[in-house]
Design a protein around this motif. Structure first.
Motif, PDB file in Angstrom:
ATOM      1  N   CYS A   1      48.408  30.308  51.171  1.00 14.15           N
ATOM      2  CA  CYS A   1      47.537  31.358  51.734  1.00 14.15           C
ATOM      3  C   CYS A   1      47.587  32.257  50.595  1.00 14.15           C
ATOM      4  O   CYS A   1      46.415  33.073  50.251  1.00 14.15           O
ATOM      5  CB  CYS A   1      48.167  31.876  52.883  1.00 14.15           C
ATOM      6  SG  CYS A   1      47.122  33.327  53.587  1.00 14.15           S
ATOM      7  N   VAL A   2      48.804  32.734  50.037  1.00  9.10           N
ATOM      8  CA  VAL A   2      48.842  33.739  48.886  1.00  9.10           C
ATOM      9  C   VAL A   2      47.924  33.255  47.767  1.00  9.10           C
ATOM     10  O   VAL A   2      47.350  33.953  47.130  1.00  9.10           O
ATOM     11  CB  VAL A   2      50.342  33.889  48.714  1.00  9.10           C
ATOM     12  CG1 VAL A   2      50.298  34.950  47.242  1.00  9.10           C
ATOM     13  CG2 VAL A   2      51.093  34.841  49.503  1.00  9.10           C
ATOM     14  N   GLU A   3      48.085  32.077  47.347  1.00  9.58           N
ATOM     15  CA  GLU A   3      47.321  31.331  46.289  1.00  9.58           C
ATOM     16  C   GLU A   3      45.655  31.606  46.618  1.00  9.58           C
ATOM     17  O   GLU A   3      45.056  32.043  45.690  1.00  9.58           O
ATOM     18  CB  GLU A   3      47.576  29.959  45.959  1.00  9.58           C
ATOM     19  CG  GLU A   3      48.684  29.721  45.257  1.00  9.58           C
ATOM     20  CD  GLU A   3      49.035  28.174  45.198  1.00  9.58           C
ATOM     21  OE1 GLU A   3      48.334  27.334  45.603  1.00  9.58           O
ATOM     22  OE2 GLU A   3      49.811  27.854  44.167  1.00  9.58           O
ATOM     23  N   GLN A   4      45.281  31.562  47.846  1.00 11.50           N
ATOM     24  CA  GLN A   4      43.763  31.665  48.258  1.00 11.50           C
ATOM     25  C   GLN A   4      43.234  33.162  47.879  1.00 11.50           C
ATOM     26  O   GLN A   4      42.451  33.263  47.382  1.00 11.50           O
ATOM     27  CB  GLN A   4      43.699  31.333  49.745  1.00 11.50           C
ATOM     28  CG  GLN A   4      43.339  29.923  49.936  1.00 11.50           C
ATOM     29  CD  GLN A   4      43.049  29.667  51.371  1.00 11.50           C
ATOM     30  OE1 GLN A   4      42.937  30.722  51.984  1.00 11.50           O
ATOM     31  NE2 GLN A   4      42.689  28.260  51.723  1.00 11.50           N
ATOM     32  N   TYR A   5      44.235  33.947  48.436  1.00 11.61           N
ATOM     33  CA  TYR A   5      43.963  35.406  48.248  1.00 11.61           C
ATOM     34  C   TYR A   5      43.928  36.016  46.904  1.00 11.61           C
ATOM     35  O   TYR A   5      42.942  36.645  46.331  1.00 11.61           O
ATOM     36  CB  TYR A   5      44.931  36.509  49.110  1.00 11.61           C
ATOM     37  CG  TYR A   5      44.577  36.511  50.695  1.00 11.61           C
ATOM     38  CD1 TYR A   5      43.362  37.156  50.818  1.00 11.61           C
ATOM     39  CD2 TYR A   5      45.166  35.883  51.567  1.00 11.61           C
ATOM     40  CE1 TYR A   5      43.150  37.289  52.161  1.00 11.61           C
ATOM     41  CE2 TYR A   5      44.891  35.950  52.774  1.00 11.61           C
ATOM     42  CZ  TYR A   5      43.837  36.676  53.257  1.00 11.61           C
ATOM     43  OH  TYR A   5      43.334  36.845  54.543  1.00 11.61           O
ATOM     44  N   VAL A   6      44.938  35.334  45.938  1.00 11.48           N
ATOM     45  CA  VAL A   6      45.109  35.745  44.646  1.00 11.48           C
ATOM     46  C   VAL A   6      43.724  35.008  43.852  1.00 11.48           C
ATOM     47  O   VAL A   6      42.924  35.788  43.103  1.00 11.48           O
ATOM     48  CB  VAL A   6      46.239  35.121  43.861  1.00 11.48           C
ATOM     49  CG1 VAL A   6      46.075  35.026  42.364  1.00 11.48           C
ATOM     50  CG2 VAL A   6      47.413  35.937  44.402  1.00 11.48           C
ATOM     51  N   HIS A   7      43.145  33.734  44.239  1.00 16.23           N
ATOM     52  CA  HIS A   7      42.093  33.320  43.646  1.00 16.23           C
ATOM     53  C   HIS A   7      40.880  34.187  44.132  1.00 16.23           C
ATOM     54  O   HIS A   7      39.905  34.305  43.520  1.00 16.23           O
ATOM     55  CB  HIS A   7      41.927  31.863  44.125  1.00 16.23           C
ATOM     56  CG  HIS A   7      40.655  31.193  43.840  1.00 16.23           C
ATOM     57  ND1 HIS A   7      40.307  30.960  42.411  1.00 16.23           N
ATOM     58  CD2 HIS A   7      39.564  30.975  44.504  1.00 16.23           C
ATOM     59  CE1 HIS A   7      39.057  30.428  42.301  1.00 16.23           C
ATOM     60  NE2 HIS A   7      38.529  30.238  43.350  1.00 16.23           N
ATOM     61  N   LEU A   8      40.873  34.733  45.570  1.00 13.90           N
ATOM     62  CA  LEU A   8      39.711  35.391  45.908  1.00 13.90           C
ATOM     63  C   LEU A   8      39.580  36.827  45.082  1.00 13.90           C
ATOM     64  O   LEU A   8      38.407  37.220  44.777  1.00 13.90           O
ATOM     65  CB  LEU A   8      39.983  35.747  47.285  1.00 13.90           C
ATOM     66  CG  LEU A   8      38.771  36.424  47.840  1.00 13.90           C
ATOM     67  CD1 LEU A   8      37.415  35.753  48.209  1.00 13.90           C
ATOM     68  CD2 LEU A   8      39.279  36.899  49.410  1.00 13.90           C
ATOM     69  N   ALA A   9      40.746  37.320  44.758  1.00 15.67           N
ATOM     70  CA  ALA A   9      40.944  38.665  44.065  1.00 15.67           C
ATOM     71  C   ALA A   9      40.374  38.534  42.879  1.00 15.67           C
ATOM     72  O   ALA A   9      39.698  39.384  41.935  1.00 15.67           O
ATOM     73  CB  ALA A   9      42.362  39.354  44.145  1.00 15.67           C
ATOM     74  N   GLU A  10      40.717  37.205  42.178  1.00 21.39           N
ATOM     75  CA  GLU A  10      40.322  37.140  40.759  1.00 21.39           C
ATOM     76  C   GLU A  10      38.950  36.868  40.627  1.00 21.39           C
ATOM     77  O   GLU A  10      38.183  37.318  39.869  1.00 21.39           O
ATOM     78  CB  GLU A  10      41.295  35.772  40.061  1.00 21.39           C
ATOM     79  CG  GLU A  10      42.789  36.212  39.893  1.00 21.39           C
ATOM     80  CD  GLU A  10      43.307  34.870  39.626  1.00 21.39           C
ATOM     81  OE1 GLU A  10      42.778  33.698  39.635  1.00 21.39           O
ATOM     82  OE2 GLU A  10      44.581  35.016  39.038  1.00 21.39           O
ATOM     83  N   SER A  11      38.461  36.202  41.569  1.00 19.86           N
ATOM     84  CA  SER A  11      36.920  35.800  41.365  1.00 19.86           C
ATOM     85  C   SER A  11      36.144  37.250  41.910  1.00 19.86           C
ATOM     86  O   SER A  11      35.047  37.371  40.951  1.00 19.86           O
ATOM     87  CB  SER A  11      36.332  34.793  42.502  1.00 19.86           C
ATOM     88  OG  SER A  11      36.460  34.930  43.734  1.00 19.86           O
ATOM     89  N   MET A  12      36.633  38.067  42.560  1.00 17.22           N
ATOM     90  CA  MET A  12      36.113  39.251  42.759  1.00 17.22           C
ATOM     91  C   MET A  12      35.908  40.038  41.814  1.00 17.22           C
ATOM     92  O   MET A  12      35.100  41.045  41.277  1.00 17.22           O
ATOM     93  CB  MET A  12      36.504  39.992  44.154  1.00 17.22           C
ATOM     94  CG  MET A  12      36.190  39.236  45.348  1.00 17.22           C
ATOM     95  SD  MET A  12      36.983  40.046  46.855  1.00 17.22           S
ATOM     96  CE  MET A  12      36.070  41.416  46.948  1.00 17.22           C
ATOM     97  N   THR A  13      37.077  40.062  40.877  1.00 12.58           N
ATOM     98  CA  THR A  13      37.243  40.851  39.629  1.00 12.58           C
ATOM     99  C   THR A  13      36.377  40.662  38.737  1.00 12.58           C
ATOM    100  O   THR A  13      35.955  41.244  37.860  1.00 12.58           O
ATOM    101  CB  THR A  13      38.855  40.878  39.081  1.00 12.58           C
ATOM    102  OG1 THR A  13      39.874  41.759  40.525  1.00 12.58           O
ATOM    103  CG2 THR A  13      39.201  41.752  38.123  1.00 12.58           C
ATOM    104  N   ALA A  14      36.020  39.277  38.591  1.00  9.36           N
ATOM    105  CA  ALA A  14      35.463  38.502  37.589  1.00  9.36           C
ATOM    106  C   ALA A  14      34.024  38.917  37.703  1.00  9.36           C
ATOM    107  O   ALA A  14      33.172  39.197  36.789  1.00  9.36           O
ATOM    108  CB  ALA A  14      35.638  37.101  37.589  1.00  9.36           C
ATOM    109  N   ARG A  15      33.413  38.762  39.260  1.00 12.99           N
ATOM    110  CA  ARG A  15      32.188  39.257  39.567  1.00 12.99           C
ATOM    111  C   ARG A  15      31.874  40.686  39.051  1.00 12.99           C
ATOM    112  O   ARG A  15      30.791  40.940  38.607  1.00 12.99           O
ATOM    113  CB  ARG A  15      31.868  39.002  40.884  1.00 12.99           C
ATOM    114  CG  ARG A  15      30.525  38.841  41.539  1.00 12.99           C
ATOM    115  CD  ARG A  15      30.335  38.649  42.934  1.00 12.99           C
ATOM    116  NE  ARG A  15      31.092  37.474  43.128  1.00 12.99           N
ATOM    117  CZ  ARG A  15      31.588  37.250  44.435  1.00 12.99           C
ATOM    118  NH1 ARG A  15      31.400  38.015  45.318  1.00 12.99           N
ATOM    119  NH2 ARG A  15      32.130  35.879  44.603  1.00 12.99           N
TER     120      ARG A  15
END
Length: 182
Positions: free
Chosen positions: A155-169
């Motif tokens: 779950c933490v990995e999912q949230y980290v991935h979500l945060a990284e993709s939002m930052t990149a966007r």
């Protein structure tokens, strides 16, 4: 029961603590409101439990779906759909328990289908609050247990991935704006 299975069930239960605590909090609020409006303390406790138990169990069910990767982390639509059924069910159980506490006999609310339909409409707001509280509690809980809990780690990995993709966007939007103005 095999040891691996027991460990997985224990980890799943541990992962579900934030979601179950949201239901418990709702029950505490319901019980406190009961005392505030003048219900006897015993009635208020049963009223709170009548709401806390189903919401805690349903919240844990939502978290189990998240842990087992049946729904994505941080997305409103699955939570809204889940609670469109779960929230009316929990309030239906609460209404039966309340009737039982007040009259001594469990009973259905008048016009049960209308009761459930109206609560389904209200569930959208509950889903927003549930998801927010679940993530607020979870963001403190899951990192603490992720070293030994597979579900929390995922779950933490999912949230980290979500945060990284939002930052990149967001960075891409800023670059595009700079290029337009330059």
């Amino acid at each position: 029961m095999p040891t691996d299975y027991r460990r997985e069930v224990k980890q799943l239960a541990e992962f579900c603590v934030p979601a179950a605590s949201v239901g418990i909090a709702a029950g505490v609020v319901a019980g406190a409101l009961g005392v505030f409006v003048g219900q006897p303390v015993g009635w208020a406790v049963l009223t709170g439990l009548g709401l806390a138990v189903p919401l805690a169990l349903l919240g844990a069910g939502y978290a189990a779906l998240l842990a087992l990767k049946k729904i994505p982390a941080g997305v409103y639509a699955p939570a809204a759909l889940y609670w469109a059924f779960g929230f009316p069910l929990a309030l239906f159980i609460h209404a039966i328990v309340t009737e039982w506490v007040v009259t001594g006999t469990p009973g259905l609310p008048p016009e049960p289908w209308k009761f459930l339909a109206f609560r389904a409409l209200l569930s959208m707001g509950f889903a927003i609050g549930f998801l927010w509280m679940h993530e607020q509690i979870g963001r403190h809980w899951w990192p603490r247990i992720m070293h030994h809990n597979l579900y929390a780690h995922r779950c933490v990995e999912q949230y980290v991935h979500l945060a990284e993709s939002m930052t990149a966007r967001k960075a891409a939007v800023v670059r595009a704006r700079k290029n337009r103005t330059a």
